[in-house]
Design a protein around this motif. Structure first.
Motif, mmCIF file in Angstrom:
data_model
loop_
_atom_site.group_PDB
_atom_site.id
_atom_site.type_symbol
_atom_site.label_atom_id
_atom_site.label_comp_id
_atom_site.label_asym_id
_atom_site.label_seq_id
_atom_site.Cartn_x
_atom_site.Cartn_y
_atom_site.Cartn_z
ATOM 1 N N VAL A 34 3.339 2.460 -8.902
ATOM 2 C CA VAL A 34 4.714 2.782 -10.226
ATOM 3 C C VAL A 34 4.451 3.871 -10.819
ATOM 4 O O VAL A 34 4.151 3.977 -11.881
ATOM 5 N N ILE A 35 5.092 5.348 -11.069
ATOM 6 C CA ILE A 35 5.009 6.168 -10.992
ATOM 7 C C ILE A 35 6.269 7.307 -12.160
ATOM 8 O O ILE A 35 6.937 6.744 -11.484
ATOM 9 N N ILE A 50 1.918 1.547 0.820
ATOM 10 C CA ILE A 50 1.073 1.831 1.826
ATOM 11 C C ILE A 50 1.525 -0.163 3.066
ATOM 12 O O ILE A 50 1.302 -0.474 2.531
ATOM 13 N N CYS A 51 1.916 1.208 3.568
ATOM 14 C CA CYS A 51 2.820 -0.236 4.411
ATOM 15 C C CYS A 51 1.869 0.343 6.320
ATOM 16 O O CYS A 51 1.700 1.336 6.335
ATOM 17 N N HIS A 52 1.114 -0.505 7.153
ATOM 18 C CA HIS A 52 0.592 -0.529 7.900
ATOM 19 C C HIS A 52 -0.733 1.314 7.813
ATOM 20 O O HIS A 52 0.342 2.744 8.681
ATOM 21 N N SER A 53 -0.911 1.279 6.602
ATOM 22 C CA SER A 53 -1.688 2.542 6.425
ATOM 23 C C SER A 53 -0.253 3.827 6.347
ATOM 24 O O SER A 53 -1.321 5.108 6.140
ATOM 25 N N GLN A 54 0.677 3.896 6.137
ATOM 26 C CA GLN A 54 1.554 5.292 6.117
ATOM 27 C C GLN A 54 2.071 4.856 4.282
ATOM 28 O O GLN A 54 2.156 3.717 4.013
ATOM 29 N N LEU A 55 2.550 5.661 3.959
ATOM 30 C CA LEU A 55 2.804 5.774 2.914
ATOM 31 C C LEU A 55 4.219 6.317 2.291
ATOM 32 O O LEU A 55 5.208 6.668 3.096
ATOM 33 N N ILE A 56 4.896 5.086 1.769
ATOM 34 C CA ILE A 56 6.421 4.865 1.742
ATOM 35 C C ILE A 56 6.627 4.856 0.110
ATOM 36 O O ILE A 56 6.039 4.359 -0.757
ATOM 37 N N SER A 57 7.785 5.937 -0.246
ATOM 38 C CA SER A 57 8.444 5.823 -1.734
ATOM 39 C C SER A 57 9.532 5.338 -1.800
ATOM 40 O O SER A 57 10.926 5.276 -0.962
ATOM 41 N N SER A 58 10.003 4.810 -2.640
ATOM 42 C CA SER A 58 11.188 4.229 -3.592
ATOM 43 C C SER A 58 11.506 4.352 -4.414
ATOM 44 O O SER A 58 10.860 4.404 -5.599
#
Length: 359
Positions: A34-35, A50-58
């Motif tokens: 959390v940034i 990091i989900c399945h080695s991919q970056l997701i942001s919300s």
């Protein structure tokens, strides 16, 4: 971003070749980080997963985080400003205390120990009422569930306060090392997060992050009733310098995160952060250390006992007729661990299987 993800996935594949299937899957998930968004016109935080080695942001909304779908069992913390407030470093009249140390990312062992000892409930929530928990440092490094440990302790911090209790999360040498950029012991699982977020591991817990702000608000020493707690120990050099607990805690908070080379240039900071300072000292476990020397230290702080982690033991151990209590029970090995319970003046070892023995 896709190109970066492919590169990081390739790097992860190299790591995964050395892991079993279960570990390899776990390494594809991490977070949340959390940034604070510096570019936003208003105060806004973004959660990175990091989900399945991919970056997701919300975006963080109403202090709550929602884990993306199909993203394992990553923490979904409720954020709180209260846990980032600087708290007192001396308490009296506390009815019950539990203390443990040196978790080093061993989340599963930590949860099992606390559940079996009824410190948390079946859903991992605080169940210790108005009691105080002291964690004498070293959540970071070595193990591969650092963020799980951090967010769990963050949750307990909030829940303990709400129940009339308290969590004292003390800074250990490994917290100081990571926040200061000494990353020698960081687990390889976190290489992916650093690459995807384009931040070194210490920056993942920087001053613009929720966990980083939380950690920087904490004490390094705390006195609860007649016991003084810290990670390593208090040496006689402390007495020569005539330091108070409050002065030391203020200096630690003001300087944690500074590079080692800078700290060593200042005589007092060099003492506090290294050598005979309270996060590195191991003198209590040397044959040359005497009870007479210990008694002078106890008198200086007006306490009857000192409780420390840092120096590994097989169990919670009392020295000098329990004037020194060593609570680093080697949780970092990932097999089992113990904790210390103090209630009505009685000292008790809380064993991994839930049983208890007098210290």
């Amino acid at each position: 971003m896709m190109f970066k993800t492919l590169l990081c996935a390739a790097a992860l594949a190299g790591i995964s070749n050395q892991l079993n299937a279960h570990e390899a899957i776990n390494y594809q998930f991490d977070g949340p980080y959390v940034i604070q968004d510096e570019a936003a016109t208003q105060s806004q935080q973004t959660a990175y997963w990091i989900c399945h080695s991919q970056l997701i942001s919300s975006l963080v909304s109403e202090h709550s985080l929602k884990r993306p779908e199909n993203c394992g069992k990553l923490p979904e913390p409720l954020l709180s400003e209260d846990v980032k407030q600087v708290m007192p470093d001396s308490y009296n009249g506390v009815k019950k205390v539990v203390a443990l140390s040196d978790v080093h990312g061993q989340y599963d062992v930590l949860i099992t120990l606390l559940k079996n000892q009824k410190i948390i409930d079946a859903d991992n929530n605080w169940a210790f009422g108005d009691g105080h928990m002291v964690m004498t440092g070293d959540m970071f490094d070595r193990g591969d569930q650092i963020n799980e440990v951090l967010w769990f302790m963050y949750q307990l911090d909030r829940q303990a306060k709400a129940a009339g209790g308290m969590l004292h999360l003390l800074m250990g040498n490994h917290e100081q090392m990571v926040l200061g950029g000494d990353l020698r012991y960081v687990h390889e699982r976190y290489e992916l997060a650093s690459k995807l977020l384009d931040r070194s591991n210490d920056a993942l817990y920087g001053e613009d992050t929720e966990i980083g702000q939380w950690l920087r608000s904490k004490n390094t020493l705390v006195k609860v009733n007649d016991v003084l707690y810290m990670h390593g120990g208090i040496s006689s050099e402390w007495l020569e310098r005539q330091l108070t607990i409050e002065e030391a805690n203020q200096l630690f908070r003001a300087n944690i995160g500074r590079p080692k080379a800078e700290l060593k240039q200042d005589e007092l900071l060099n003492f506090l952060f290294y050598g005979n300072g309270p996060t590195w000292y191991r003198g209590y476990f040397k044959d040359s250390f005497s009870e007479a020397e210990l008694d002078k230290i106890l008198t200086y702080f007006d306490v009857n006992r000192i409780t420390v982690g840092h120096t590994s033991q097989k169990q919670v151990l009392g020295l000098f007729d329990n004037k020194i209590i060593a609570i680093d029970s080697s949780i970092k090995l990932g097999e089992q661990g113990e904790l210390l319970l103090i209630q009505n003046g009685e000292l008790t070892r809380g064993l991994y299987d839930g049983s208890r023995q007098a210290l």
